[in-house]
Write a protein that holds these residues in place. Structure first.
Motif, PDB file in Angstrom:
ATOM      1  N   SER A   1     -14.454   6.444  10.677  1.00 36.25           N
ATOM      2  CA  SER A   1     -14.443   5.277  11.574  1.00 36.25           C
ATOM      3  C   SER A   1     -13.103   4.569  11.487  1.00 36.25           C
ATOM      4  O   SER A   1     -12.538   4.157  12.506  1.00 36.25           O
ATOM      5  CB  SER A   1     -15.547   4.305  11.180  1.00 36.25           C
ATOM      6  OG  SER A   1     -16.787   4.910  11.310  1.00 36.25           O
ATOM      7  N   THR A   2     -12.607   4.405  10.291  1.00 43.03           N
ATOM      8  CA  THR A   2     -11.344   3.692  10.119  1.00 43.03           C
ATOM      9  C   THR A   2     -10.253   4.362  10.945  1.00 43.03           C
ATOM     10  O   THR A   2      -9.495   3.698  11.660  1.00 43.03           O
ATOM     11  CB  THR A   2     -10.954   3.682   8.634  1.00 43.03           C
ATOM     12  OG1 THR A   2     -12.046   3.176   7.883  1.00 43.03           O
ATOM     13  CG2 THR A   2      -9.734   2.832   8.414  1.00 43.03           C
ATOM     14  N   TRP A   3     -10.190   5.655  10.891  1.00 46.79           N
ATOM     15  CA  TRP A   3      -9.141   6.373  11.629  1.00 46.79           C
ATOM     16  C   TRP A   3      -9.297   6.164  13.136  1.00 46.79           C
ATOM     17  O   TRP A   3      -8.359   5.791  13.830  1.00 46.79           O
ATOM     18  CB  TRP A   3      -9.221   7.866  11.267  1.00 46.79           C
ATOM     19  CG  TRP A   3      -8.149   8.685  11.928  1.00 46.79           C
ATOM     20  CD1 TRP A   3      -6.911   8.260  12.322  1.00 46.79           C
ATOM     21  CD2 TRP A   3      -8.231  10.069  12.284  1.00 46.79           C
ATOM     22  NE1 TRP A   3      -6.222   9.286  12.891  1.00 46.79           N
ATOM     23  CE2 TRP A   3      -6.998  10.418  12.883  1.00 46.79           C
ATOM     24  CE3 TRP A   3      -9.215  11.063  12.138  1.00 46.79           C
ATOM     25  CZ2 TRP A   3      -6.731  11.701  13.349  1.00 46.79           C
ATOM     26  CZ3 TRP A   3      -8.940  12.342  12.597  1.00 46.79           C
ATOM     27  CH2 TRP A   3      -7.721  12.654  13.199  1.00 46.79           C
TER      28      TRP A   3
ATOM     29  N   GLY B   1     -17.222  14.526   8.133  1.00 43.45           N
ATOM     30  CA  GLY B   1     -16.881  14.102   6.781  1.00 43.45           C
ATOM     31  C   GLY B   1     -18.006  13.301   6.185  1.00 43.45           C
ATOM     32  O   GLY B   1     -18.825  12.728   6.929  1.00 43.45           O
ATOM     33  N   PRO B   2     -18.076  13.214   4.880  1.00 39.49           N
ATOM     34  CA  PRO B   2     -19.145  12.433   4.249  1.00 39.49           C
ATOM     35  C   PRO B   2     -18.965  10.946   4.512  1.00 39.49           C
ATOM     36  O   PRO B   2     -17.906  10.512   4.961  1.00 39.49           O
ATOM     37  CB  PRO B   2     -18.992  12.757   2.759  1.00 39.49           C
ATOM     38  CG  PRO B   2     -17.622  13.267   2.609  1.00 39.49           C
ATOM     39  CD  PRO B   2     -17.223  13.888   3.903  1.00 39.49           C
ATOM     40  N   SER B   3     -20.008  10.207   4.223  1.00 36.06           N
ATOM     41  CA  SER B   3     -19.968   8.764   4.449  1.00 36.06           C
ATOM     42  C   SER B   3     -18.855   8.128   3.613  1.00 36.06           C
ATOM     43  O   SER B   3     -18.647   8.495   2.462  1.00 36.06           O
ATOM     44  CB  SER B   3     -21.317   8.166   4.066  1.00 36.06           C
ATOM     45  OG  SER B   3     -21.286   6.794   4.314  1.00 36.06           O
ATOM     46  N   GLY B   4     -18.138   7.212   4.237  1.00 33.23           N
ATOM     47  CA  GLY B   4     -17.069   6.525   3.528  1.00 33.23           C
ATOM     48  C   GLY B   4     -15.769   7.300   3.466  1.00 33.23           C
ATOM     49  O   GLY B   4     -14.839   6.893   2.787  1.00 33.23           O
TER      50      GLY B   4
HETATM   51  N1  LIG Z   1     -13.381  -4.073   6.479  1.00 37.60           N
HETATM   52  C1  LIG Z   1     -13.353  -3.336   5.353  1.00 37.60           C
HETATM   53  N2  LIG Z   1     -12.975  -3.910   4.191  1.00 37.60           N
HETATM   54  C2  LIG Z   1     -12.909  -3.178   3.047  1.00 37.60           C
HETATM   55  N3  LIG Z   1     -13.237  -1.880   2.958  1.00 37.60           N
HETATM   56  C3  LIG Z   1     -13.606  -1.244   4.080  1.00 37.60           C
HETATM   57  C4  LIG Z   1     -13.685  -1.956   5.335  1.00 37.60           C
HETATM   58  N4  LIG Z   1     -14.106  -1.067   6.276  1.00 37.60           N
HETATM   59  C5  LIG Z   1     -14.271   0.121   5.637  1.00 37.60           C
HETATM   60  N5  LIG Z   1     -13.967   0.007   4.337  1.00 37.60           N
HETATM   61  C6  LIG Z   1     -13.996   1.092   3.350  1.00 37.60           C
HETATM   62  O1  LIG Z   1     -13.187   2.138   3.823  1.00 37.60           O
HETATM   63  C7  LIG Z   1     -13.796   3.388   3.586  1.00 37.60           C
HETATM   64  C8  LIG Z   1     -13.896   4.178   4.868  1.00 37.60           C
HETATM   65  O2  LIG Z   1     -14.827   3.558   5.699  1.00 37.60           O
HETATM   66  P1  LIG Z   1     -15.247   4.145   7.116  1.00 37.60           P
HETATM   67  O3  LIG Z   1     -16.141   3.153   7.772  1.00 37.60           O
HETATM   68  O4  LIG Z   1     -14.051   4.545   7.852  1.00 37.60           O
HETATM   69  O5  LIG Z   1     -16.095   5.430   6.685  1.00 37.60           O
HETATM   70  P2  LIG Z   1     -16.842   6.485   7.594  1.00 37.60           P
HETATM   71  O6  LIG Z   1     -16.220   7.796   7.311  1.00 37.60           O
HETATM   72  O7  LIG Z   1     -16.858   6.032   8.994  1.00 37.60           O
HETATM   73  O8  LIG Z   1     -18.298   6.464   6.986  1.00 37.60           O
HETATM   74  P3  LIG Z   1     -19.712   6.531   7.724  1.00 37.60           P
HETATM   75  O9  LIG Z   1     -19.992   7.975   7.989  1.00 37.60           O
HETATM   76  O10 LIG Z   1     -20.662   5.962   6.708  1.00 37.60           O
HETATM   77  O11 LIG Z   1     -19.620   5.715   8.946  1.00 37.60           O
HETATM   78  C9  LIG Z   1     -15.140   3.118   2.949  1.00 37.60           C
HETATM   79  O12 LIG Z   1     -15.038   3.322   1.554  1.00 37.60           O
HETATM   80  C10 LIG Z   1     -15.398   1.664   3.235  1.00 37.60           C
HETATM   81  O13 LIG Z   1     -16.094   1.064   2.173  1.00 37.60           O
END
Ligand SMILES: Nc1ncnc2c1ncn2[C@@H]1O[C@H](COP(=O)(O)OP(=O)(O)OP(=O)(O)O)[C@@H](O)[C@H]1O
Ligand SMILES: [Mg+2]
Lengths: 259, 624
Positions: free
Chosen positions: A60-62, A53-56
């Motif tokens: 990671s959150t999942w 998936g694209p950045s953001g």
């Molecule tokens: N602690 C936090 N507080 C507020 N917003 C957050 C926090 N952590 C992540 N986010 C937001 O949640 C969204 C998902 O973030 P996440 O880190 O899961 O993305 P990702 O898919 O892992 O991206 P990447 O490929 O850049 O690592 C992003 O828009 C990010 O700005």
């Protein structure tokens, strides 16, 4: 959105396997911002799932919700039959079964490599020191750097550090391994040594959930690919299906940018 | 080398042969000195490299000469009454400790020196220095002595004596240079034995050198200048022998498994030593053996045995909820004994203070039990730890609560340097863990802890130390339950500890904040409990970062012990500043003791700061 999680053919080797991770309508907000939207997926024992998936997009959150480094606010997450709730006993149980490897390695800089690996077995699993060190050396053997046991993390290369981190997780004998971009902080020549260790793990039947940008790895090792966008799962499929014949336009766009 | 014949008279070491410390194995790893520069070239590069540099050199050189001359003029002024210092040395160091019991002070000192020697020997720590560096140090000191001979306010005879002393040292350098030549840069000398030998020579001069004899006889100062001192030479020689003997024992044991075990327990021994030295050796408790046999020992055995069994049970792996409940019950019991005391209900549930402490400690151990769960051997060690803790607690509680055999009119058996050092040591021992706990509390997620700790830290940091001392010495007893009392020294130590803890807490907090989030996450992901995460991962890293500010704070507290006089204690500075200059024989002799005392403070503070640098370097090994 939930319709997209249908009809992914199950490979033969996973037929009859138990469900290892079940996510059902998982939602998470950071303040007003919704980072996960109705994420629903099931991962079988021994399955290797790559999350793209694209950045953001919330990858990671999942993955961090699955061992409670982040807390989901709605929906259910069940790992090996134990549901993640606020009950600390469940969290302890799940963390002892789920290993995690981070992009930044997160080794403990004040401990030697061997101590990094034996710390959790000794203090969490209460293994005697000699046994923990024996296992630790065997793991270092497995990731190919037994000669580094007495060094400190700061004295190792990035690839070596990440392999130590993998060994450290494996020392707890987890049933599931989560990888959050394990090779993104590495120089190209070190990526392969880490990917090789991960391939070996997959071959041995470890259940793995991997966030990565290594398309070669995804194509070769994954049983299934999950594509996320803006906190939701957009598409799921076998690597073959995903890379050659994706359903959604968003996936096509992503692939055209990345390949 | 050409030295074979030169050595023949005095049989020292085979110059090529095996060194008694095995130093040449390591010698290869120590960097030899850079080849020496010719003096003229050295001056050119370091002192006169440019016009500005030359001006600076000349100006600061003149200033230095002027300052040295002033200081020498002051020290060697015939008006100075150094005999006030020499005669009152005992007063400065131990105040009015009974003269006939002085052997106890020597024994205490010997214990500390013995431990130092043992620790040095066990750790086999031995810095090496090339002979050339030692020689050039001797040369520099020699040149300085010659300079002193020129600048000091001496008669010609005096000057010549300084010049001879300086010339001897310069000759040492010259001799080394002639005999060994370039080899001097590569031949390594273990510094520790070398220092011990130097100390030995220094102590040895007591036996032959007429330092003079100064003391009070029936309250009249008697000076016998120019004689060999009788009083201290046996004492100091025994001290030196203790140090060297302990060091030799340590070296001999260091390879054995006993030695390795002993080295691991050195920190605990060091922790216990100050209590033992002061309350047992110096204070000499007048034990009531009936009470000891009828109450103290059975009580200890009871706590040790019953508590040991309970804790052995609680550390069984997988005890789960039942274990937690029992632990919480024990904590409640421990706290209840204190609540009873503090609210004046003690008569309802009478017990000795040490029983209350034991109950409280049992609760804490019970809480920690799951962390130490494991195989039987590990559980036995945990229970053994409890028995050890009980032994220490009951031993010292009994000793402290027993009256002393010493007959001293003053509130404390400590005074002068011993009082200052005692308060400083106790402050370090108690304020360090307290400061760490406060820092953890302030950063904790639990609001009660956070608010309590933050309030405490901010209040204490906003109040002058003097008012805190006054509060503890005058007001604190109002807060104590009936029947509980605290000696004045204990109150002073408590005040200093709390004061210092608040500052240490802020330093530790800075360290805690520098630990990266990934470290917390990695610990969580591995399944460590919050306590384990803090103790094994976060604190070690935080403390390492905060070593320099922590030691700085400890040094500051150490110097602040000179405020003890405000609440009526006779600390080192007070004796120097008020007592000596009020003696009828030495009226107004203030500067001499003050200079000496400042020097003592400086020596200790400087050693602490040096030690912190070593520690930093040693711990820095593991970090990037
Ligand atoms: N602690 C936090 N507080 C507020 N917003 C957050 C926090 N952590 C992540 N986010 C937001 O949640 C969204 C998902 O973030 P996440 O880190 O899961 O993305 P990702 O898919 O892992 O991206 P990447 O490929 O850049 O690592 C992003 O828009 C990010 O700005
Ligand atoms: Mg990410």
């Amino acid at each position: 959105m939930t319709e997209s999680t249908t009809a992914v053919p199950i490979p033969d080797r996973l037929k009859g396997a138990n469900d290892m991770i079940e996510c059902d309508q998982v939602n998470k907000w950071y303040g007003d911002f919704q980072a996960l939207k109705d994420v629903t997926a099931t991962i079988k024992e021994r399955e290797v799932v790559v999350v793209l998936g694209p950045s953001g997009s919330g990858k990671s959150t999942w993955i961090r919700c699955i061992n409670r480094l982040e807390q989901h606010q709605a929906g259910r997450i069940v790992v090996d039959g134990v549901e993640l709730t606020n009950d600390t006993r469940n969290i302890e149980k799940i963390r002892s079964e789920v290993g995690m490897v981070f992009q930044q390695f997160n080794l403990f800089p004040h401990l030697t490599v061997l101590d990094n690996i034996t710390l959790a077995p000794r203090w969490v699993k209460k293994q005697p020191k000699s046994e923990a060190e024996e296992n630790g050396m065997a793991l270092l053997e497995r990731v190919g750097i037994p000669e580094q046991a007495e060094k400190f993390p700061g004295q190792l290369s990035g690839g070596q550090q990440q392999r130590v981190a993998i060994a450290r997780s494996l020392a707890m004998e987890p049933r599931v391994m989560l990888f959050d971009e394990p090779t993104s902080a590495l120089d190209p020549e070190m990526i392969k040594e880490v990917l090789d260790v991960m391939k070996e793990l997959a071959r041995e039947g470890m259940t793995m959930m991997v966030v990565t940008h290594e398309m070669g790895f995804a194509r070769e090792v994954a049983d299934r690919i999950i594509f996320m966008e803006a906190g939701a799962i957009v598409e799921e499929g076998t690597p073959e299906h995903f890379f050659t014949n994706p359903d959604s336009d968003r996936t096509k766009l992503f692939l055209s940018q990345i390949l | 080398m050409a030295g074979g014949e030169q050595y023949s008279g005095v049989h020292v070491l085979d110059p090529e042969g095996v060194d008694y410390t095995g130093a040449e194995v390591e010698a290869t790893t120590v960097k030899p000195d850079d080849p020496p520069m010719p003096p003229v070239q050295w001056m050119k590069t370091n002192l006169f490299s440019s016009v500005a540099n030359s001006i600076l050199t000349v100006v600061s050189g003149l200033f230095a000469l002027w300052a040295i001359r002033g200081i020498l003029g002051f020290i060697f002024d015939p008006e100075r009454r150094w005999e006030a210092l020499a005669t009152n040395m005992r007063l400065l160091l131990v105040k009015s400790y009974p003269f006939d019991q002085m052997i106890r002070v020597w024994v205490s000192f010997a214990i500390l020196l013995g431990l130092t020697g043992l620790a040095l020997g066990l750790s086999r720590s031995g810095a090496l220095a090339p002979v050339s560096r030692i020689a050039s140090t001797a040369r520099n000191v020699g040149l300085f002595l010659i300079l002193v001979g020129f600048l000091g306010p001496f008669e010609l005879g005096g000057r010549i004596r300084w010049w001879i002393a300086g010339a001897v040292l310069v000759a040492v350098w010259f001799g080394v240079w002639r005999i060994m030549g370039d080899k001097a840069r590569f031949k390594m000398v273990p510094m520790l034995p070398f220092t011990l030998v130097l100390l030995g020579i220094l102590v040895g001069t007591l036996w032959v050198f007429p330092y003079g004899d100064y003391r009070f006889v029936d309250n009249n100062p008697t000076f016998e200048a120019g004689t060999v001192a009788m009083t201290s030479k046996i004492g100091w020689s025994s001290m030196w022998l203790t140090l060297v003997g302990a060091w030799a024992v340590g070296v001999a044991m260091s390879r054995s498994s006993f030695g390795v075990g002993l080295r691991k327990s050195m920190p605990l021994i060091w922790l216990v030593a100050p209590f033992f030295v002061t309350w047992v050796v110096m204070r000499d408790p007048d034990l009531d053996w009936d009470h000891v046999l009828s109450t103290d020992i059975p009580m200890f055995l009871g706590f040790a045995a019953i508590g040991g069994v309970i804790l052995f049970f609680l550390s069984k792996p997988g005890l789960g909820e039942a274990g937690r409940l029992i632990a919480i019950a024990l904590v409640v019991l421990g706290l209840a004994t204190w609540v009873f005391a503090f609210f004046g209900w003690a008569p309802l549930w009478p017990m000795l203070q040490k029983a209350r402490l034991s109950f409280l400690l049992l609760g804490i151990f019970a809480l920690a039990a799951p962390t130490f769960a494991g195989e039987t051997a590990k559980r036995l060690r945990f229970a053994g730890g409890w028995v050890g803790a009980m032994a220490l607690l009951h031993y010292f509680a009994t000793m402290i609560n027993t009256t002393s055999t010493l007959e001293i009119a003053e509130p404390s058996f400590l005074g002068g340097a011993t009082l200052s050092l005692f308060v400083a040591t106790m402050t370090m021992i108690f304020s360090f863990p307290l400061g760490v706990l406060l820092a953890l509390g302030r950063t904790s997620k639990l609001p009660i802890f956070r608010v309590l700790c933050t309030t405490f830290i901010e209040v204490v940091r906003g109040v002058p130390l003097i008012s805190i001392l006054f509060f503890f010495v005058i007001g604190f007893s109002l807060f104590l339950p009936q029947g509980m009392s605290m000696s004045q020294v204990a109150q002073i130590c408590l005040g200093y500890s709390l004061f210092s803890a608040a500052y240490l807490a802020e330093n530790v907090r800075g360290g805690l904040q520098s630990v990266r989030r990934g470290q917390f996450e990695a610990a969580d992901a591995l399944g460590l409990t919050g306590l384990q995460r803090t103790g094994l991962i976060v604190l070690p890293q935080a403390l390492r970062v905060s070593i320099p500010p922590l030691v700085g704070q400890l040094i500051a507290t150490y110097k602040e012990t000179s405020l003890i006089y405000i609440v009526g204690g006779f600390d080192l500075l007070t004796v120097a500043n008020r007592v000596i200059s009020n003696q009828s024989d030495f009226l107004g002799a203030k500067m001499e003791p003050l200079i000496f005392v400042s020097f003592l403070y400086w020596v200790v503070a400087f050693s602490m700061s040096k030690y912190s640098q070593t520690l930093e370097r040693k711990l820095g090994l593991g970090t990037r």
